[in-house]
Motif scaffolding. Sequence first.
Motif, PDB file in Angstrom:
ATOM      1  N   MET A   1     -15.596   2.144  16.568  1.00  0.00           N
ATOM      2  CA  MET A   1     -16.020   1.637  15.257  1.00  0.00           C
ATOM      3  C   MET A   1     -14.846   0.924  14.572  1.00  0.00           C
ATOM      4  O   MET A   1     -13.755   1.473  14.492  1.00  0.00           O
ATOM      5  N   LYS A   2     -15.098  -0.299  14.143  1.00  0.00           N
ATOM      6  CA  LYS A   2     -14.022  -1.065  13.496  1.00  0.00           C
ATOM      7  C   LYS A   2     -14.073  -0.843  11.985  1.00  0.00           C
ATOM      8  O   LYS A   2     -15.078  -1.138  11.345  1.00  0.00           O
ATOM      9  N   ILE A   3     -12.981  -0.287  11.447  1.00  0.00           N
ATOM     10  CA  ILE A   3     -12.916  -0.076  10.004  1.00  0.00           C
ATOM     11  C   ILE A   3     -11.844  -0.977   9.412  1.00  0.00           C
ATOM     12  O   ILE A   3     -10.709  -0.993   9.908  1.00  0.00           O
ATOM     13  N   ILE A   4     -12.199  -1.712   8.398  1.00  0.00           N
ATOM     14  CA  ILE A   4     -11.182  -2.492   7.693  1.00  0.00           C
ATOM     15  C   ILE A   4     -11.035  -1.911   6.292  1.00  0.00           C
ATOM     16  O   ILE A   4     -12.034  -1.667   5.597  1.00  0.00           O
ATOM     17  N   ILE A   5      -9.799  -1.631   5.917  1.00  0.00           N
ATOM     18  CA  ILE A   5      -9.527  -1.092   4.583  1.00  0.00           C
ATOM     19  C   ILE A   5      -8.832  -2.163   3.764  1.00  0.00           C
ATOM     20  O   ILE A   5      -7.788  -2.684   4.178  1.00  0.00           O
ATOM     21  N   ILE A   6      -9.396  -2.498   2.640  1.00  0.00           N
ATOM     22  CA  ILE A   6      -8.761  -3.493   1.774  1.00  0.00           C
ATOM     23  C   ILE A   6      -7.988  -2.743   0.689  1.00  0.00           C
ATOM     24  O   ILE A   6      -8.590  -2.088  -0.162  1.00  0.00           O
ATOM     25  N   GLY A   7      -6.697  -2.812   0.757  1.00  0.00           N
ATOM     26  CA  GLY A   7      -5.870  -2.131  -0.245  1.00  0.00           C
ATOM     27  C   GLY A   7      -5.068  -1.010   0.397  1.00  0.00           C
ATOM     28  O   GLY A   7      -5.587  -0.204   1.163  1.00  0.00           O
ATOM     29  N   ASN A   8      -3.763  -0.992   0.094  1.00  0.00           N
ATOM     30  CA  ASN A   8      -2.880   0.037   0.636  1.00  0.00           C
ATOM     31  C   ASN A   8      -2.154   0.718  -0.525  1.00  0.00           C
ATOM     32  O   ASN A   8      -0.945   0.749  -0.615  1.00  0.00           O
ATOM     33  N   GLY A   9      -2.960   1.261  -1.424  1.00  0.00           N
ATOM     34  CA  GLY A   9      -2.385   2.069  -2.509  1.00  0.00           C
ATOM     35  C   GLY A   9      -2.433   3.522  -2.118  1.00  0.00           C
ATOM     36  O   GLY A   9      -2.585   3.860  -0.941  1.00  0.00           O
ATOM     37  N   MET A  10      -2.313   4.417  -3.102  1.00  0.00           N
ATOM     38  CA  MET A  10      -2.280   5.843  -2.791  1.00  0.00           C
ATOM     39  C   MET A  10      -3.583   6.314  -2.150  1.00  0.00           C
ATOM     40  O   MET A  10      -3.580   7.063  -1.180  1.00  0.00           O
ATOM     41  N   VAL A  11      -4.715   5.828  -2.690  1.00  0.00           N
ATOM     42  CA  VAL A  11      -6.007   6.302  -2.177  1.00  0.00           C
ATOM     43  C   VAL A  11      -6.305   5.677  -0.816  1.00  0.00           C
ATOM     44  O   VAL A  11      -6.773   6.354   0.102  1.00  0.00           O
ATOM     45  N   GLY A  12      -5.978   4.394  -0.667  1.00  0.00           N
ATOM     46  CA  GLY A  12      -6.176   3.727   0.616  1.00  0.00           C
ATOM     47  C   GLY A  12      -5.381   4.413   1.716  1.00  0.00           C
ATOM     48  O   GLY A  12      -5.874   4.653   2.822  1.00  0.00           O
ATOM     49  N   TYR A  13      -4.151   4.794   1.379  1.00  0.00           N
ATOM     50  CA  TYR A  13      -3.314   5.494   2.350  1.00  0.00           C
ATOM     51  C   TYR A  13      -3.914   6.859   2.684  1.00  0.00           C
ATOM     52  O   TYR A  13      -4.015   7.260   3.843  1.00  0.00           O
ATOM     53  N   LYS A  14      -4.300   7.591   1.627  1.00  0.00           N
ATOM     54  CA  LYS A  14      -4.844   8.941   1.835  1.00  0.00           C
ATOM     55  C   LYS A  14      -6.062   8.883   2.748  1.00  0.00           C
ATOM     56  O   LYS A  14      -6.272   9.751   3.598  1.00  0.00           O
ATOM     57  N   PHE A  15      -6.843   7.822   2.597  1.00  0.00           N
ATOM     58  CA  PHE A  15      -8.034   7.664   3.422  1.00  0.00           C
ATOM     59  C   PHE A  15      -7.638   7.497   4.902  1.00  0.00           C
ATOM     60  O   PHE A  15      -8.212   8.123   5.791  1.00  0.00           O
ATOM     61  N   CYS A  16      -6.606   6.674   5.171  1.00  0.00           N
ATOM     62  CA  CYS A  16      -6.094   6.517   6.550  1.00  0.00           C
ATOM     63  C   CYS A  16      -5.696   7.878   7.100  1.00  0.00           C
ATOM     64  O   CYS A  16      -6.047   8.253   8.229  1.00  0.00           O
TER      65      CYS A  16
END
Lengths: 844, 119
Positions: A1-16
Motif C-alpha cells: 500500500m502506497k501512503i503519501i504523507i503531506i507535512g513533516n511536523g510533530m503529528v506527521g512524524y508521530k504518524f510515521c
Amino acid sequence: MKIIIIGNGMVGYKFCEKLVERSPAAFDITVFGEELRPAYDRVHLSDYFIGKSGEDLHLNTEAWYAQNKITLHLGDPVTGINRPEKTITSFKGITLPYDVLVMATGSAAMVPPIHGVEKKGVFVYRTIEDLDLIRGYAKNAKKAAVLGGGLLGLEAAKAMLDLGIKKTHVIEFAPRLMPRQLDDIGAATLKNKLTALGLSIHTLKHTYQVLGEERVTGIQFADESELSVDMLVISTGIKARDELASQCGIETGARGGIVVNDQLQTSDPSVFAIGECAVHKDMIYGLVAPGYEMAEVLASHLCQAKAGGSRTGKKTFTGFDMSTKLKLVGTDVASFGDPFISTEKVRTILFEDKLNGIYKRLNISSDGKHLLGGILVGEASGYNMLLQQYKNKMLLPSNPEDLILMQRDDKKESSDSIASLPDDALICSCEGVTKDTICRSVSESGCETIDAIKKCTKAGTGCGGCVPMMKDLLVHTMKLNGKYIRNVLCEHFAYSRQELYDLIKIHGLKSFNEVLDRFGKGDGCELCKPPVSSILASLWNEMILKKGNDTAQDSNDRFLANIQKGGTYSVVPRIPGGEITPDKLIAIGGVAKKYNLYTKITGAQRIDLFGAHISDLPLIWEELIAAGFESGHAYGKALRTVKSCVGSTWCRFGLHDSVSYAIRIEERYRGLRAPHKLKSAVSGCIRECAEARSKDFGIIATEKGWNLFVCGNGGSKPQHAVLLASDIDSETCIKYIDRFLMFYITTADPLTRTAPWLNKMEGGIDYLRNVVVHDSLGMGVQWEKDMQLLVDSYSCEWKAAIENPEIRKRFNHFVNAPAQKDPAVQFDELRGQKKPASWNKITG
Amino acid sequence: MNNAEPVCAIERKNWFQACRVEDVVHNGGVCVKYGEQQIALFHFTRRKEWFAIQNECPHKMQMALSRGMIGTQQDEPKVACPFHKKTFSLVTGQCLSGDECAIETYPVKVENGHVYIFI
C-alpha cells in the motif's frame, strides 16, 4: 500500500512512527515536508533561545527515516493533488501515485488584518526559522510587544525575556489573559505574577495599526493610545493549512480546517487529515496530544485495513480533552475539564492566596461526587491527580477541598492515591500510556529507572509533565513486588553501603583499590571513594592516609583540615567537653598569632583557626601537638565533639559531673568514623544547657542516673533526639552508645545522619530500642567488642602525619616549588583580623 | 574565560619538565608552577595514564583542582573540585556536572622518570 504523507511536523512524524511500529515494512511511505529540517519539537520551541540547538529539538534523525524505508523529501511542499488519478505533484516537480493520502499540513500563525503588519520588525512565532529571524532582530531591540495573551503568546513573551529584552509588553484583545483556559480571578493572579517578573500586560486592547516608516516603531490601539516598541511578535492564534485541500475540492470547514469524520477521513475516502489542519466536529485542536491521538487512530485503522480487517476498525477519534498544564515564565498554570461551568448544578470551591499568588478552582457536581473541571495558577503540583480524578470519574472524598489545599509532607498520601487509580487511568496523555502499561513495564519488563520506563513505554517523552507520577508508580510497583529498592553507591559499585560494609569486613580488605578490584568495576569516582574510605576507617581504624587510601579520601580528609574560601584551611584542635586550661588557650593564641590565623569559637565549644596555608599545616600541628593537643576531626565524617554544661562541680542545680562524663565519652569515641558526622552532648540537669537533645546522642542527668537520647539533629531539618533509655548508670549508658553507634555505622546509607536513619527505620524508635536495649538481634556483645577494638586502636592522625616524611611532603602547594605558597591566596581585613578575599574577585 | 585559546599569553610550544614520577601521588594530583600559571597534574595510576589541566576551577575561580578526587564516569576520566564537587573531564576539559565553562587541558609525557607537560 502506497501512503503519501503531506507535512513533516510533530503529528506527521508521530504518524510515521506509529505506522512502522505496528507493521514494519508493510507500507510504502513517502513524506513531503515544506521546512528544510525534519520534524522537531515545536512544544519546546522556546528552549531554542536558552541554548538548545535545532538538532536538539529534532524528534528523530534523517537516518531514522531511511532505516525505516521512509522516503523523505524536505523543502519540497506538495502543490497539487489529482484525486481522480490518485497522484500528487510536488513543488520540485515530483509526481507520485498514492493509495492513501494523509494530510498533516498543520497550521500557520494567524495574522490579524492590522495596518502595517508588513513592516520590518514584525514577526510571527511558529518555526525555527521564525525564531532565527527574531533572534537576529532582537539584538538591536530594547522594547518588544507580543500580540496575543494566550498560551502561545505568553510562550513568545518568555522567549523575548530569554533573549534579554527587559521591556516586553503583552497585548490581549480579551479582558483577561488565557481567556480559553482561565477565569477572571485566575487570569488576574497570573497577570500579577507575570508583572512581577517584568512583563507589562495590557488587556482589552484592540490593536489598530503598526506605526513606523519602514521599521516598526510602535503600535496604535483603537482607543488611539500608543505604545512605542522596537519589535512586534504576533501570536494571536493559528489557522489550519487547508489551502491545498480546498484547491482540489475536499470539504473544508466554515472557519477553516479540513473536515474529517471519526476515522479522520475527509470527504474523499482515500484522503485523511490529522493534527492542526483537521477540523473534527467543528473543533480544531491546537495541542500536540490530540494530534498524537489522531495519528494513533489513523495508524491503527490503516494497519487493520492492511491486515484485511474491516475498514471501520474499533479505534475512533471522538474528540479530546483539552486539559493542559504548563509553566509560563516560571509560573505553573493548569486548567482541566470544564474550567468555567457555573450553572446551578455545579458547586465550586475557590482558593485564593494573594500573598503567594496562588489561585485554585474546582468545579464539582451538585451531589458532591464528581469533579467536573478546574483551574490551578501559581501552584499546580496536584494537577495530575486532579486530572485523573476527573477523567476516571472517581468518587471524590468527603472533603474535596483537601484536594487543592497545600499538601504538606504528602508522600504517603500521594502514593496511596496512586494505588487507588484504575488500571486504565491515562498517565501520559501525550503518548497515551496507561497506569497498567507503566506498572507492567516495571514488574514484567524489569524497568527500574525512569529512563528505562521511558524507553520501554514512551511515557514521559512528550511534555514530561507526568514524570513525577511515573516515579511514584515505579516506587509503588517495586514495593508491591517485594523488591528492595537498593541504594547502590554509584556506577562502580552495585552494592549499598551496608552490603559493602559486610563484604569488606568478611574479606578483610584494607584499601580502596583492593575493594574496587574485588567488588567494583572501573576506576572509582567522588561518589564511591569517600564512603568506601569511611567504611575502611570504621572497620579497621588505620591511619587514613596510608596504603594508597590518601587519594581515596574526600578532599578535607586527605589534608586533615577543612578547605575554606580562597583555598586555605582551617584547623580545629580537640578540646574534649569544652574544658581547656589557660596554658592551652595561650598555646592556641600563640600559634594563631605566629601563623596569622583568624580565630573563632565554634558552635561546639572549640576554637577554629582559619586561613592556614597548606604548607603551614604540618608546622602548626607540630606546635599544637607539643602543647598537648590532638586532631579534632572537624574535617571528617567522624565524632566531632561532646559538648557539656559545667555540671555539678560548680552549678548549684547540677545533679552529676557532666564535664567529666563528656570528656570520658569524647575520649572514648574520638576519631570514630561514621556514615556522617556525629555530635554529642552531656547536660548536668533537666535545664539542658548543653542542648543534648539536638545531638546524635545526648545524655541528660536525672536524680537516679542518666537519660540517653538518640538521633537528634540540628542542621537544615532540626529534629529532637528521642529517649532510648532512662535512669541508667554510666557503664550501661556507654554500653548502649557502643551498640547504637555500631548499629548506625553498619547500616546507614552514605551521608545519612542518625535522625533520617531513624526516620527511615521500620518500627522506628521502638525497634531501635529493642535492638540496642533488649538486644533483639543478639548483636550486643559483638558490637561492644567491635567498638572496643576501635577505641583501643585510636591514635592521633595528625601526629602520625607529621612523623611520616612521605605523608608530610604532600602538604605543599607546588610540587616543583615546595617552598612557595599559592600566590592566588589573598586576604582582606575585618575587625582586626584577616578574611579571605571574596569569591570571584581573585583571578588566576 | 579560560577555554578561549587566544587569551593564553604564552604560546604553546615546548615540553616543560614538571617533576619526577615519584613526586606525584598515585591516583591523585599535584599542582605544578609554570611561570605565573598553575597546572594540575594527575597520575591516574589505575589506568596508567597522566593528565594535565588548569588548576583553577572556573566555578568560583579557586586554585583547587589539583586537590580534587579523580575517577571515571562511563570510563571517561574526570576530576571533582574539592569546593563544590563540580566535575570536569580530564580528557576534554568539559564540565560534566552542570554548565560551568570547559577547562584547559595539556598533553603529558614521561621520559626517564621525568614528567613533561606540553605548554
